[in-house]
Design a protein around this motif. Structure first.
Motif, PDB file in Angstrom:
ATOM      1  N   LYS A   2       0.832  -1.190   0.000  1.00  0.00           N
ATOM      2  CA  LYS A   2       0.000   0.000   0.000  1.00  0.00           C
ATOM      3  C   LYS A   2       0.873   1.248   0.000  1.00  0.00           C
ATOM      4  CE  LYS A   2      -3.656   0.201   2.635  1.00  0.00           C
ATOM      5  NZ  LYS A   2      -4.533   0.346   3.803  1.00  0.00           N
ATOM      6  N   ILE A   4       0.606   5.502   0.256  1.00  0.00           N
ATOM      7  CA  ILE A   4      -0.255   6.625   0.613  1.00  0.00           C
ATOM      8  C   ILE A   4       0.402   7.894   0.105  1.00  0.00           C
ATOM      9  CG2 ILE A   4      -1.321   7.931   2.478  1.00  0.00           C
ATOM     10  CD1 ILE A   4      -1.325   5.378   4.123  1.00  0.00           C
ATOM     11  N   GLY A 119      -7.652   2.708  -5.757  1.00  0.00           N
ATOM     12  CA  GLY A 119      -7.370   3.678  -4.699  1.00  0.00           C
ATOM     13  C   GLY A 119      -8.622   4.393  -4.234  1.00  0.00           C
ATOM     14  N   THR A 120      -8.488   5.124  -3.159  1.00  0.00           N
ATOM     15  CA  THR A 120      -9.570   5.919  -2.583  1.00  0.00           C
ATOM     16  C   THR A 120      -9.058   7.325  -2.321  1.00  0.00           C
ATOM     17  OG1 THR A 120     -10.575   3.985  -1.538  1.00  0.00           O
ATOM     18  CG2 THR A 120     -11.176   6.133  -0.642  1.00  0.00           C
ATOM     19  N   GLU A 127      -5.061  17.752   5.953  1.00  0.00           N
ATOM     20  CA  GLU A 127      -4.795  16.315   6.004  1.00  0.00           C
ATOM     21  C   GLU A 127      -5.023  15.726   7.391  1.00  0.00           C
ATOM     22  OE1 GLU A 127      -1.678  14.362   3.596  1.00  0.00           O
ATOM     23  OE2 GLU A 127      -0.957  16.413   3.294  1.00  0.00           O
ATOM     24  N   ARG A 130      -8.161  13.508   7.889  1.00  0.00           N
ATOM     25  CA  ARG A 130      -8.284  12.167   7.335  1.00  0.00           C
ATOM     26  C   ARG A 130      -8.278  11.061   8.398  1.00  0.00           C
ATOM     27  NH1 ARG A 130      -4.586   8.851   2.985  1.00  0.00           N
ATOM     28  NH2 ARG A 130      -5.250   6.836   3.764  1.00  0.00           N
ATOM     29  N   GLU A 134     -11.368   8.260   8.979  1.00  0.00           N
ATOM     30  CA  GLU A 134     -11.176   6.818   8.903  1.00  0.00           C
ATOM     31  C   GLU A 134     -11.494   6.115  10.212  1.00  0.00           C
ATOM     32  OE1 GLU A 134      -7.886   5.532   5.864  1.00  0.00           O
ATOM     33  OE2 GLU A 134      -7.035   7.041   7.204  1.00  0.00           O
ATOM     34  N   THR A 229      -5.180   7.124  -1.178  1.00  0.00           N
ATOM     35  CA  THR A 229      -4.575   5.863  -0.760  1.00  0.00           C
ATOM     36  C   THR A 229      -4.631   4.914  -1.948  1.00  0.00           C
ATOM     37  OG1 THR A 229      -5.258   6.124   1.541  1.00  0.00           O
ATOM     38  CG2 THR A 229      -4.746   3.900   0.802  1.00  0.00           C
ATOM     39  N   TYR A 230      -3.493   4.342  -2.315  1.00  0.00           N
ATOM     40  CA  TYR A 230      -3.416   3.469  -3.496  1.00  0.00           C
ATOM     41  C   TYR A 230      -3.196   2.018  -3.090  1.00  0.00           C
ATOM     42  CZ  TYR A 230      -2.989   7.861  -6.009  1.00  0.00           C
ATOM     43  OH  TYR A 230      -3.223   9.122  -6.508  1.00  0.00           O
ATOM     44  N   TYR A 231      -3.783   1.109  -3.848  1.00  0.00           N
ATOM     45  CA  TYR A 231      -3.693  -0.312  -3.534  1.00  0.00           C
ATOM     46  C   TYR A 231      -2.821  -1.028  -4.578  1.00  0.00           C
ATOM     47  CZ  TYR A 231      -7.936   1.382  -1.312  1.00  0.00           C
ATOM     48  OH  TYR A 231      -8.853   2.128  -0.609  1.00  0.00           O
TER      49      TYR A 231
END
Length: 231
Positions: A2, A4, A119-120, A127, A130, A134, A229-231
């Motif tokens: 992951k 970010i 991603g989201t 920031e 965030r 979550e 956020t990338y997967y």
């Protein structure tokens, strides 16, 4: 693995109706991706824009067709207006005769590549918001704005205030205030939530939470940070 990465607008344009955003994505060292809403499920993605390899970014809520969305999917996602805001009034009477107008809420923008969820994106003015978005139970809220998308089936004007309650601990009831002043156009709309006051709690019991919030149309897109956020 992951990754970010923060996504920021370096410049942008904004239509008067608040529906279209354009800008440059910083540090987007990835392939072209689609910006989508999953408001009606993974099988009925709604594209609202793209990010290209150079970071050129655009997002528009104009002229979105729902012809591909089955009625049964719509009926699952759509509910009463008053219940589809992030912050909810205890009594639907605060919304008057429009409390039960059809509406649906989308919390975050998603990124897809070749149809796969990649991603989201969290839309915030700071920031520091965030972590709270979550995990509001354990991460403290801070003053600032965050942004969502709302779908409505007709033009609606929401101008009302309501007081609700939250609990700092088992014995401390806290009054919260939510002020709505927003014009929702038929279709999809940007919604801005501005946290104006935060109730400070005992962190060993629960995290601090918003106690006064303004709900409006998107005011200044230049203040929006697109945090991905990338997967």
């Amino acid at each position: 693995m992951k990754f970010i990465l923060p996504i920021f607008f370096l410049c942008c344009s904004f239509l008067v109706n608040g529906q279209e955003l354009k800008g440059i994505v910083k540090n987007h060292e990835k392939a072209e991706m689609d910006l989508v809403l999953m408001i009606f499920g993974m099988d009925n993605l709604i594209s609202i824009g793209k990010v290209d390899k150079k970071g050129q970014f655009n997002a528009s809520l104009e002229n979105i067709s729902l012809d591909h969305v089955p009625e049964e999917n719509k009926s699952v996602s759509i509910g009463e207006l008053y219940f589809n805001f992030f912050f909810k009034c205890n009594d639907n009477k605060a919304f008057g005769d429009i409390f039960d107008k059809p509406a649906a809420r989308q919390d975050y923008v998603r990124l897809t590549k070749d149809g796969d969820w990649s991603g989201t994106v969290f839309l915030v003015s700071d920031e520091g918001l965030r972590p709270w978005l979550e995990d509001p139970g354990y991460k403290n809220a801070i003053k600032g704005s965050f942004y969502e998308v709302m779908y409505v089936e007709e033009d609606l004007s929401v101008k009302t205030s309501c007081r609700s309650t939250d609990y700092a601990d088992d014995n401390t009831e806290v009054e919260t205030e939510y002020n709505f002043d927003i014009e929702l156009k038929k279709g999809f709309n940007w919604v801005e939530y501005t946290i104006q006051e935060v109730y400070e709690t005992d962190p060993d019991i629960r995290a601090s939470f918003p106690s006064k919030v303004a709900v409006t149309n998107l005011k200044d897109p230049a203040k929006m940070l697109w945090v991905g956020t990338y997967y």
